[in-house]
Write an enzyme that holds these catalytic residues in place. Structure first.
Site, PDB file in Angstrom:
ATOM      1  N   SER A  48       0.852  -1.189   0.000  1.00 52.17           N
ATOM      2  CA  SER A  48       0.000   0.000   0.000  1.00 52.17           C
ATOM      3  C   SER A  48       0.885   1.236   0.000  1.00 52.17           C
ATOM      4  O   SER A  48       1.565   1.523   0.978  1.00 52.17           O
ATOM      5  CB  SER A  48      -0.915   0.012   1.228  1.00 52.17           C
ATOM      6  OG  SER A  48      -1.752   1.155   1.215  1.00 52.17           O
ATOM      7  N   ASN A  51       0.576   6.175  -4.899  1.00 53.54           N
ATOM      8  CA  ASN A  51       0.932   6.335  -6.326  1.00 53.54           C
ATOM      9  C   ASN A  51       1.079   7.795  -6.713  1.00 53.54           C
ATOM     10  O   ASN A  51       2.027   8.185  -7.403  1.00 53.54           O
ATOM     11  CB  ASN A  51      -0.158   5.724  -7.225  1.00 53.54           C
ATOM     12  CG  ASN A  51      -0.334   4.245  -7.030  1.00 53.54           C
ATOM     13  OD1 ASN A  51      -0.841   3.835  -6.005  1.00 53.54           O
ATOM     14  ND2 ASN A  51       0.050   3.462  -8.015  1.00 53.54           N
ATOM     15  N   CYS A  52       0.116   8.585  -6.283  1.00 55.87           N
ATOM     16  CA  CYS A  52       0.059   9.979  -6.726  1.00 55.87           C
ATOM     17  C   CYS A  52       1.182  10.828  -6.142  1.00 55.87           C
ATOM     18  O   CYS A  52       1.426  11.936  -6.616  1.00 55.87           O
ATOM     19  CB  CYS A  52      -1.290  10.590  -6.373  1.00 55.87           C
ATOM     20  SG  CYS A  52      -2.688   9.728  -7.150  1.00 55.87           S
ATOM     21  N   THR A 286     -18.239  -9.699 -10.191  1.00 56.05           N
ATOM     22  CA  THR A 286     -18.130 -10.053 -11.603  1.00 56.05           C
ATOM     23  C   THR A 286     -19.282 -10.989 -11.953  1.00 56.05           C
ATOM     24  O   THR A 286     -20.208 -11.186 -11.162  1.00 56.05           O
ATOM     25  CB  THR A 286     -16.788 -10.731 -11.883  1.00 56.05           C
ATOM     26  OG1 THR A 286     -16.763 -12.015 -11.229  1.00 56.05           O
ATOM     27  CG2 THR A 286     -15.624  -9.887 -11.379  1.00 56.05           C
ATOM     28  N   PRO A 289     -20.404 -14.570  -8.842  1.00 52.71           N
ATOM     29  CA  PRO A 289     -20.727 -13.785  -7.642  1.00 52.71           C
ATOM     30  C   PRO A 289     -19.722 -13.940  -6.512  1.00 52.71           C
ATOM     31  O   PRO A 289     -19.745 -13.134  -5.574  1.00 52.71           O
ATOM     32  CB  PRO A 289     -22.109 -14.313  -7.232  1.00 52.71           C
ATOM     33  CG  PRO A 289     -22.224 -15.651  -7.876  1.00 52.71           C
ATOM     34  CD  PRO A 289     -21.444 -15.574  -9.157  1.00 52.71           C
ATOM     35  N   ILE A 291     -16.531 -13.656  -7.026  1.00 49.38           N
ATOM     36  CA  ILE A 291     -15.334 -12.926  -7.456  1.00 49.38           C
ATOM     37  C   ILE A 291     -15.703 -11.464  -7.692  1.00 49.38           C
ATOM     38  O   ILE A 291     -16.658 -11.158  -8.409  1.00 49.38           O
ATOM     39  CB  ILE A 291     -14.730 -13.545  -8.729  1.00 49.38           C
ATOM     40  CG1 ILE A 291     -14.364 -15.012  -8.486  1.00 49.38           C
ATOM     41  CG2 ILE A 291     -13.494 -12.760  -9.172  1.00 49.38           C
ATOM     42  CD1 ILE A 291     -13.837 -15.722  -9.725  1.00 49.38           C
ATOM     43  N   ALA A 293     -14.114  -7.359  -8.545  1.00 44.66           N
ATOM     44  CA  ALA A 293     -13.014  -6.646  -9.204  1.00 44.66           C
ATOM     45  C   ALA A 293     -13.114  -5.170  -8.852  1.00 44.66           C
ATOM     46  O   ALA A 293     -14.200  -4.583  -8.901  1.00 44.66           O
ATOM     47  CB  ALA A 293     -13.062  -6.836 -10.714  1.00 44.66           C
ATOM     48  N   GLY A 295     -10.683  -1.190  -8.623  1.00 45.88           N
ATOM     49  CA  GLY A 295      -9.494  -0.442  -9.006  1.00 45.88           C
ATOM     50  C   GLY A 295      -9.352  -0.279 -10.505  1.00 45.88           C
ATOM     51  O   GLY A 295     -10.328  -0.341 -11.263  1.00 45.88           O
TER      52      GLY A 295
END
Length: 580
Positions: A48, A51-52, A286, A289, A291, A293, A295
């Protein structure tokens, strides 16, 4: 053995990928379910991180590398009781048996890992074009801490670097250009599109380009990277562009964009959307059900068009992770049923707007929703206004202008997007508009907002209000508004600026009558002609249109943004003819 191990009904939640989406999902899942087995896999060494903030560490604004590490594995392990496995890469998903294959990238060991609930957050990877010389040393991308360390090490070990080429004028490219300039390194910025920051409208992007060139950045738009030319040691000597131009350079930074890491999903026959992201419902499930996703790998509902698209920003990723973590942690493996949280539907993912901002030296550009050029490609009836006003009252020291463009549905007044550029408090205005858009607000709602007013902070008629005034005037048929690029050859341009303003720059074949003389000279106008009325920013021309329409000259249009916007349009369309 802990209490979790004694709970035979504990669900196993496996999360692939950390950073914004995955780490948010993991910590939220633990807060919802103390007894779940939560395993977080991260193929890199940092689970973690910010990024920015990476460009600002490279440039020295963030001085401590540790500040980039938002949540270290020790925190997730000790505080949240999460099984964190860095350098562990998921390589396959077996949906039938509910297990994944994992490779330890340091040892080469592979193993299978069962799950009850699986959350995919593998993120995205930088786009690297397949051009000659791309494997040359000193070609970098910037996506993670490891990339940052490599770039920082190169810069620290080579203090005599003379020039760096940045390819791509999006967020990362613009941020890195500023930071490299602050390190006293000459920079060339290359962008294949005809403007920097392609998300903006051209007349706004040209303001950023001017700011870049005023800070001695060599900006080349409408050109792309063709080859990278190495020397005898396989280090960069130069780059050649599509135009044939060759630039001597010591390093290339690629900021072209990102592609979703969707291979795991594709191999497992999990449906992928038209934009390359994984399809999900509002719970971020997805087609399977079990799984989820989240980001940069997932697609979101984009509110202005109600279509799904990828929005690779940290805000949506964090929110999606929280939602997926909530629902995954509410699963009960004993009866294959899911506990429904109170008001569960209120937890579902809200449509996103792509609200974002970037600093370019002294300017900030911020945006939300659709730009005008994007909106014109939809099937909606589109209108737009551009206004300029100080970020706080002019009589208080330090007032600086903001230019704001508002895009909306001309039939309903529904706000579809906004963009703004200025030196101060630009993000505040875009956040206000984004909030109203989230609540399905219209331009009529803008004028009723009760915003802070005090001389150091704002004005009684904030620029947000002024945009609402201009838009509602148009919707209420008080004034017809056109953009500078909508002025047709059949229109007579009427310039109502002062004599000195008109002498400084003028539009060819325009008719000049200063606003304060307009009533006395109205007989010079022809009621059968259509006029495009222009001033400096759009305010005086609005007053002029009200005078004219009430005195029998009805075919008049107010040029939104005035001469300032017209000049920017001209410069964006024909840079070599920017000066009138």
């Amino acid at each position: 053995m802990n209490n979790r191990d004694n709970n035979t009904s504990a669900s196993t939640i496996v999360i692939i990928g950390g950073v914004a989406g995955g780490a948010s999902a993991a910590t939220r899942a633990r807060r919802i379910n103390e007894h779940a087995n939560i395993i977080l896999l991260e193929k890199d060494g940092y689970v973690s991180f910010a990024n920015c903030g990476l460009p600002y560490y490279i440039g020295g604004e963030i001085q401590q590398r540790e500040k980039l590490l938002v949540a270290k594995p020790e925190l997730l392990i000790n505080r949240y009781n999460i099984d964190v496995r860095v350098h562990n890469k998921a390589t396959a998903i077996d949906k039938l048996n509910k297990q994944i294959t994992v490779e330890n990238t340091q040892t080469g060991e592979t193993y299978t890992l069962p799950y009850n609930q699986l959350i995919l957050s593998p993120g995205a990877r930088p786009i690297v074009p397949p051009i000659p010389g791309i494997e040359t040393e000193n070609v970098y991308t910037l996506r993670n801490v490891e990339d940052t360390d490599r770039i920082k090490s190169f810069l620290d070990l080579n203090p005599n670097i003379k020039h760096i080429t940045v390819v791509g004028a999006g967020f990362i490219g613009l941020e890195m250009v500023e930071q490299l300039h602050n390190l006293n390194i000459a920079v060339t910025l290359i962008e294949l599109q005809p403007q920097v920051l392609p998300l903006l409208d051209p007349d706004f992007a040209i303001m950023l380009e001017d700011e870049l060139t005023q800070n001695n950045i060599d900006v080349l738009t409408g050109d792309g990277l063709q080859t990278i030319n190495p020397d005898e040691q396989n280090k960069i000597a130069s780059v050649t562009l599509n135009s044939g131009k060759t630039i001597d350079t010591d390093m290339v930074l690629l900021g072209i964009g990102v592609a979703p890491n969707n291979e795991l999903a594709t191999d497992a026959n999990i449906p992928i959307g038209d934009r390359g992201g994984i399809k999900t419902n509002l719970k971020h499930q997805t087609a399977d059900p079990a799984i989820y996703a989240v980001g940069d790998v997932a697609e979101y509902v984009y509110k202005p068009t109600n279509q799904t698209m990828r929005v690779p920003l940290a805000g949506p990723a964090n929110r999606a992770g929280r939602i997926a973590g909530t629902y995954a942690a509410s699963y009960n493996p004993d009866n294959e049923k899911r506990y429904t949280p109170h008001d569960a539907h209120k937890l579902d993912m809200s449509p996103v707007l792509g609200t974002s901002a970037v600093r370019v030296f002294s300017l900030t550009a911020a945006m939300t929703g659709l730009s005008l050029k994007m909106a014109r490609n939809t099937d909606q009836n589109i209108a737009s206004v551009t206004v300029t006003a100080n970020h706080h009252v002019g009589y208080y020291p330090g007032a600086t202008p903001i230019t704001l463009k508002l895009v909306y549905n001309a039939d309903t007044g529904l706000i579809l997007g906004a963009q703004a550029i200025g030196k101060n408090a630009v993000d505040k205005r875009i956040d206000v508009i984004a909030t109203l858009m989230h609540m399905n607000g219209t331009v009529h709602d803008l004028i009723g907002l009760d915003l802070v007013y005090a001389p150091p902070f704002g004005a009684a008629k904030d620029i947000v209000h002024q945009a609402g005034f201009a838009a509602t005037n148009q919707l209420n048929n008080i004034v017809n508004v056109i953009q500078p690029d909508e002025i047709s050859s059949e229109m007579q341009i009427l310039d109502v600026r002062t004599d000195s303003e008109h002498a400084a720059n003028q539009i060819p074949s325009s008719l000049h009558i200063p606003l304060d003389d307009l009533r006395n000279r109205i007989d010079e106008l022809n009621a059968d002609i259509t006029y495009a009325v222009i001033c400096g920013s759009g305010l005086r021309s609005y007053i002029a249109t009200r005078i004219l329409t009430q005195r029998g000259i009805e075919n008049v249009h107010n040029v939104s943004g005035g001469m300032t916007s017209w000049l920017r349009h001209q410069k964006a369309a024909k840079p070599q003819q920017a000066t009138v």
